[in-house]
Design a protein around this motif. Structure first.
Motif, PDB file in Angstrom:
ATOM      1  N   HIS A 265       0.829  -1.223   0.000  1.00  0.00           N
ATOM      2  CA  HIS A 265       0.000   0.000   0.000  1.00  0.00           C
ATOM      3  C   HIS A 265       0.857   1.264   0.000  1.00  0.00           C
ATOM      4  CE1 HIS A 265      -3.368  -2.681   0.725  1.00  0.00           C
ATOM      5  NE2 HIS A 265      -2.802  -3.113   1.847  1.00  0.00           N
ATOM      6  N   PHE A 266       1.951   1.243  -0.742  1.00  0.00           N
ATOM      7  CA  PHE A 266       2.866   2.393  -0.714  1.00  0.00           C
ATOM      8  C   PHE A 266       2.227   3.621  -1.341  1.00  0.00           C
ATOM      9  CE2 PHE A 266       6.404   4.906  -2.448  1.00  0.00           C
ATOM     10  CZ  PHE A 266       7.094   5.153  -1.279  1.00  0.00           C
ATOM     11  N   LYS A 267       1.429   3.437  -2.389  1.00  0.00           N
ATOM     12  CA  LYS A 267       0.748   4.581  -3.010  1.00  0.00           C
ATOM     13  C   LYS A 267      -0.187   5.257  -2.017  1.00  0.00           C
ATOM     14  CE  LYS A 267      -1.967   5.890  -7.087  1.00  0.00           C
ATOM     15  NZ  LYS A 267      -2.966   6.673  -6.340  1.00  0.00           N
ATOM     16  N   GLY A 268      -0.811   4.444  -1.153  1.00  0.00           N
ATOM     17  CA  GLY A 268      -1.697   5.011  -0.148  1.00  0.00           C
ATOM     18  C   GLY A 268      -0.945   5.886   0.846  1.00  0.00           C
ATOM     19  N   VAL A 269       0.297   5.499   1.191  1.00  0.00           N
ATOM     20  CA  VAL A 269       1.113   6.320   2.091  1.00  0.00           C
ATOM     21  C   VAL A 269       1.389   7.676   1.448  1.00  0.00           C
ATOM     22  CG1 VAL A 269       3.351   6.533   3.249  1.00  0.00           C
ATOM     23  CG2 VAL A 269       2.174   4.335   3.209  1.00  0.00           C
ATOM     24  N   ASN A 270       1.779   7.658   0.178  1.00  0.00           N
ATOM     25  CA  ASN A 270       2.038   8.910  -0.529  1.00  0.00           C
ATOM     26  C   ASN A 270       0.793   9.771  -0.627  1.00  0.00           C
ATOM     27  OD1 ASN A 270       4.797   8.637  -1.065  1.00  0.00           O
ATOM     28  ND2 ASN A 270       4.450   7.469  -2.951  1.00  0.00           N
ATOM     29  N   ASP A 271      -0.341   9.138  -0.941  1.00  0.00           N
ATOM     30  CA  ASP A 271      -1.587   9.894  -1.115  1.00  0.00           C
ATOM     31  C   ASP A 271      -2.087  10.457   0.207  1.00  0.00           C
ATOM     32  OD1 ASP A 271      -1.492   9.297  -3.784  1.00  0.00           O
ATOM     33  OD2 ASP A 271      -2.958   7.650  -3.692  1.00  0.00           O
ATOM     34  N   SER A 272      -1.925   9.698   1.297  1.00  0.00           N
ATOM     35  CA  SER A 272      -2.476  10.112   2.594  1.00  0.00           C
ATOM     36  C   SER A 272      -1.553  11.045   3.372  1.00  0.00           C
ATOM     37  CB  SER A 272      -2.793   8.881   3.449  1.00  0.00           C
ATOM     38  OG  SER A 272      -3.724   8.047   2.809  1.00  0.00           O
ATOM     39  N   PHE A 273      -0.246  10.798   3.292  1.00  0.00           N
ATOM     40  CA  PHE A 273       0.684  11.539   4.153  1.00  0.00           C
ATOM     41  C   PHE A 273       1.721  12.353   3.375  1.00  0.00           C
ATOM     42  CE2 PHE A 273      -0.604   7.606   6.368  1.00  0.00           C
ATOM     43  CZ  PHE A 273      -1.272   8.161   7.451  1.00  0.00           C
ATOM     44  N   GLY A 274       1.733  12.232   2.069  1.00  0.00           N
ATOM     45  CA  GLY A 274       2.661  13.020   1.265  1.00  0.00           C
ATOM     46  C   GLY A 274       3.900  12.230   0.865  1.00  0.00           C
ATOM     47  N   HIS A 275       4.565  12.727  -0.191  1.00  0.00           N
ATOM     48  CA  HIS A 275       5.738  12.017  -0.721  1.00  0.00           C
ATOM     49  C   HIS A 275       6.923  12.028   0.243  1.00  0.00           C
ATOM     50  CE1 HIS A 275       4.231  11.069  -4.732  1.00  0.00           C
ATOM     51  NE2 HIS A 275       3.575  12.233  -4.696  1.00  0.00           N
ATOM     52  N   ALA A 276       7.007  13.045   1.092  1.00  0.00           N
ATOM     53  CA  ALA A 276       8.107  13.072   2.075  1.00  0.00           C
ATOM     54  C   ALA A 276       7.982  11.896   3.030  1.00  0.00           C
ATOM     55  CB  ALA A 276       8.107  14.395   2.844  1.00  0.00           C
ATOM     56  N   SER A 277       6.756  11.578   3.445  1.00  0.00           N
ATOM     57  CA  SER A 277       6.544  10.426   4.318  1.00  0.00           C
ATOM     58  C   SER A 277       6.844   9.134   3.575  1.00  0.00           C
ATOM     59  CB  SER A 277       5.098  10.413   4.833  1.00  0.00           C
ATOM     60  OG  SER A 277       4.865  11.524   5.684  1.00  0.00           O
ATOM     61  N   GLY A 278       6.460   9.086   2.282  1.00  0.00           N
ATOM     62  CA  GLY A 278       6.787   7.918   1.484  1.00  0.00           C
ATOM     63  C   GLY A 278       8.289   7.708   1.379  1.00  0.00           C
ATOM     64  N   ASP A 279       9.027   8.819   1.227  1.00  0.00           N
ATOM     65  CA  ASP A 279      10.493   8.716   1.176  1.00  0.00           C
ATOM     66  C   ASP A 279      11.048   8.168   2.486  1.00  0.00           C
ATOM     67  OD1 ASP A 279      10.487   9.699  -1.366  1.00  0.00           O
ATOM     68  OD2 ASP A 279      11.183  11.708  -0.847  1.00  0.00           O
ATOM     69  N   ARG A 280      10.449   8.579   3.608  1.00  0.00           N
ATOM     70  CA  ARG A 280      10.934   8.086   4.900  1.00  0.00           C
ATOM     71  C   ARG A 280      10.658   6.590   5.063  1.00  0.00           C
ATOM     72  NH1 ARG A 280       9.750  13.401   6.660  1.00  0.00           N
ATOM     73  NH2 ARG A 280       7.548  12.922   7.058  1.00  0.00           N
ATOM     74  N   VAL A 281       9.553   6.118   4.485  1.00  0.00           N
ATOM     75  CA  VAL A 281       9.277   4.673   4.512  1.00  0.00           C
ATOM     76  C   VAL A 281      10.362   3.928   3.722  1.00  0.00           C
ATOM     77  CG1 VAL A 281       7.671   2.861   3.833  1.00  0.00           C
ATOM     78  CG2 VAL A 281       6.804   5.000   4.793  1.00  0.00           C
ATOM     79  N   ILE A 282      10.697   4.465   2.545  1.00  0.00           N
ATOM     80  CA  ILE A 282      11.768   3.872   1.726  1.00  0.00           C
ATOM     81  C   ILE A 282      13.070   3.846   2.507  1.00  0.00           C
ATOM     82  CG2 ILE A 282      13.227   4.221  -0.318  1.00  0.00           C
ATOM     83  CD1 ILE A 282      10.550   3.273  -1.177  1.00  0.00           C
ATOM     84  N   GLU A 283      13.425   4.975   3.115  1.00  0.00           N
ATOM     85  CA  GLU A 283      14.682   5.084   3.864  1.00  0.00           C
ATOM     86  C   GLU A 283      14.693   4.124   5.044  1.00  0.00           C
ATOM     87  OE1 GLU A 283      15.685   9.817   3.016  1.00  0.00           O
ATOM     88  OE2 GLU A 283      14.477   9.214   4.738  1.00  0.00           O
ATOM     89  N   THR A 284      13.564   3.997   5.732  1.00  0.00           N
ATOM     90  CA  THR A 284      13.494   3.121   6.907  1.00  0.00           C
ATOM     91  C   THR A 284      13.679   1.661   6.504  1.00  0.00           C
ATOM     92  OG1 THR A 284      12.019   4.656   8.050  1.00  0.00           O
ATOM     93  CG2 THR A 284      12.066   2.396   8.859  1.00  0.00           C
ATOM     94  N   PHE A 285      12.993   1.247   5.440  1.00  0.00           N
ATOM     95  CA  PHE A 285      13.126  -0.145   5.014  1.00  0.00           C
ATOM     96  C   PHE A 285      14.546  -0.416   4.507  1.00  0.00           C
ATOM     97  CE2 PHE A 285      12.816  -3.767   2.164  1.00  0.00           C
ATOM     98  CZ  PHE A 285      12.104  -4.666   2.949  1.00  0.00           C
ATOM     99  N   ALA A 286      15.109   0.522   3.763  1.00  0.00           N
ATOM    100  CA  ALA A 286      16.473   0.345   3.245  1.00  0.00           C
ATOM    101  C   ALA A 286      17.476   0.248   4.383  1.00  0.00           C
ATOM    102  CB  ALA A 286      16.838   1.511   2.325  1.00  0.00           C
ATOM    103  N   SER A 287      17.318   1.103   5.396  1.00  0.00           N
ATOM    104  CA  SER A 287      18.216   1.057   6.547  1.00  0.00           C
ATOM    105  C   SER A 287      18.081  -0.268   7.283  1.00  0.00           C
ATOM    106  CB  SER A 287      17.902   2.224   7.486  1.00  0.00           C
ATOM    107  OG  SER A 287      18.694   2.168   8.649  1.00  0.00           O
ATOM    108  N   PHE A 288      16.846  -0.730   7.426  1.00  0.00           N
ATOM    109  CA  PHE A 288      16.609  -2.023   8.071  1.00  0.00           C
ATOM    110  C   PHE A 288      17.265  -3.146   7.275  1.00  0.00           C
ATOM    111  CE2 PHE A 288      13.941  -5.833   7.858  1.00  0.00           C
ATOM    112  CZ  PHE A 288      14.058  -6.285   9.161  1.00  0.00           C
ATOM    113  N   LEU A 289      17.146  -3.079   5.943  1.00  0.00           N
ATOM    114  CA  LEU A 289      17.712  -4.130   5.093  1.00  0.00           C
ATOM    115  C   LEU A 289      19.233  -4.134   5.180  1.00  0.00           C
ATOM    116  CD1 LEU A 289      16.552  -6.275   3.206  1.00  0.00           C
ATOM    117  CD2 LEU A 289      16.914  -4.694   1.297  1.00  0.00           C
ATOM    118  N   ARG A 290      19.853  -2.949   5.219  1.00  0.00           N
ATOM    119  CA  ARG A 290      21.317  -2.875   5.352  1.00  0.00           C
ATOM    120  C   ARG A 290      21.784  -3.514   6.648  1.00  0.00           C
ATOM    121  NH1 ARG A 290      20.750   2.222   3.171  1.00  0.00           N
ATOM    122  NH2 ARG A 290      20.681   3.133   5.249  1.00  0.00           N
ATOM    123  N   GLU A 291      21.056  -3.270   7.730  1.00  0.00           N
ATOM    124  CA  GLU A 291      21.441  -3.821   9.028  1.00  0.00           C
ATOM    125  C   GLU A 291      21.216  -5.329   9.081  1.00  0.00           C
ATOM    126  OE1 GLU A 291      19.353  -1.672  12.021  1.00  0.00           O
ATOM    127  OE2 GLU A 291      20.317   0.246  11.553  1.00  0.00           O
TER     128      GLU A 291
END
Length: 405
Positions: A265-291
């Motif tokens: 539901h990533f499009k829903g995050v962007n639509d509901s909370f804005g693209h900046a929040s969507g970017d933070r979701v991307i960053e959070t998952f990427a950081s989690f994956l690196r660790e």
């Protein structure tokens, strides 16, 4: 003009060209502190050869000889400073500068010893050998992974140190280094000494240029393969590194698995909370994956909200457990900028390489397993059991108990 004088002129020109080459590398990338120190070292080398060439014009050349010694030893110290910067080692400036002072004083006082004295020759040459071995120790103590070029550099530094240490004995065998400083350039030893200096000085410089250029190219390649937002490999970079990892696993005879994840539901995050929040979701998952990834794993962002990680040495069962652990852990993570009770989830597809497959086949089956996970309601893991009659069969659905969609 004697042969030694001719080689001195060649060395002067070569040192200038090398200094210009290192300065060009430094100007290409202003962050290249190693190149600046190496350029400075070869500029000092130019000064040394100029002083050596001018010795015959002085009636009393002893102060000039001492100055030449100090300048050349200073060049080796600057070279070591460049090595330390390159290999991320703290430059040992205080001991090296103290060594420069002490040995320069020693060279000044041994001028009163007989010119052909072995002790006098050793006091002049051994400090150069010491600095070469200091450079060797700097590279050896690096926390960086040393490649073939770095190991060749260490070998050349060791050989250069040994040739400096052997010069007093070479001079003794060749009848000394001239009756006085002015006669040095006419001696057979001068020809041998300057020739050896040319060979090792040029070898070290070319190796360092090759290493610095290698690093510049590797950095440029890394930037071109890195996704800016997630700081993981982009699709092209992931494909290249993953293919290499798969080939390596096949050569070693170990299993290799691929996990593909897609944020739900990533499009829903962007639509509901804005693209900046969507970017933070991307960053959070990427950081989690690196660790979560081990050093030999290859992780990348291969699409807008799609990620992949190749797991060499991992079979299907272990890769499924990895995916399930990642699914569960990420679903519990709070995301900056989203409501506290809002949690993001991801769906996962897992496949293990089979003997008849290549990376493209593995990618296709993992993607099909991910597609089934999305169709099954998301926030789950699906694994591909393997190709059956040219088709991939997906099985084993692991769903979250909470029933999130």
């Amino acid at each position: 003009m004697s042969g030694a004088n001719f080689i001195l002129l060649i060395n002067l020109s070569v040192a200038g060209l090398l200094a210009a080459s290192f300065m060009a590398v430094a100007f290409h990338d202003v962050g290249r502190a190693p190149a600046r120190w190496l350029a400075f070292g070869y500029l000092l080398g130019m000064a040394y050869f100029a002083v050596e060439f001018s010795i015959p014009v002085f009636a009393d050349a002893r102060p000039v000889v001492v100055a030449a010694f100090a300048v050349f030893l200073g060049a080796t110290i600057a070279f070591n400073g460049g090595l330390a910067r390159k290999y991320d080692v703290a430059p040992p400036w205080p001991p090296m500068l103290f060594f420069l002072f002490v040995t320069t004083v020693a060279v000044y006082f041994v001028q009163d010893l007989p010119r052909q004295s072995l002790a006098r020759m050793m006091v002049y040459q051994l400090p150069y050998a010491v600095m070469q071995f200091v450079g060797l120790a700097i590279v050896w103590s690096s926390r960086q992974r040393l490649a073939r070029l770095d190991r060749i550099l260490m070998a050349v530094l060791a050989a250069s140190g040994l040739q400096f240490a052997s010069k007093p004995f070479i001079a003794h065998a060749l009848g000394g280094w001239g009756a006085n400083p002015q006669a040095y350039v006419q001696s057979s030893y001068a020809l041998v000494s300057q020739s050896l200096g040319t060979v090792f000085g040029l070898a070290l410089a070319l190796l360092m240029l090759a290493i610095l250029v290698r690093d510049v190219l590797a950095e440029a390649t890394s930037k071109s393969e890195t996704d800016t937002l997630s700081r993981l490999l982009n699709r092209g970079g992931f494909t290249r590194h993953a293919e290499q990892a798969v080939l390596g696993a096949v050569r070693q005879g170990v299993p290799v698995a691929l996990v593909i994840a897609d944020l739900d539901h990533f499009k829903g995050v962007n639509d509901s909370f804005g693209h900046a929040s969507g970017d933070r979701v991307i960053e959070t998952f990427a950081s989690f994956l690196r660790e979560a990834a081990a050093s030999h794993h290859v992780a990348g962002r291969i699409g807008g909200e799609e990620f992949a990680i190749i797991l060499p040495g991992t079979n299907l069962a272990a890769a499924r457990l990895f995916a399930e652990g990642a699914r569960s852990a990420f679903g519990a993570l709070p995301i900056d900028g989203l409501p506290v009770d809002n949690r993001c989830t991801a769906s996962f597809g897992v496949a293990e390489l089979h003997p008849s497959e290549d990376f493209a086949d593995l990618m296709r089956r993992a993607d099909q397993a991910l597609y089934q996970a999305k169709n099954a309601g998301r926030d789950c893991v699906r694994v591909s059991a393997g190709p059956v009659n040219g088709q991939s069969s997906a099985a084993i659905s692991i769903r979250a108990d909470s029933g999130r969609n």
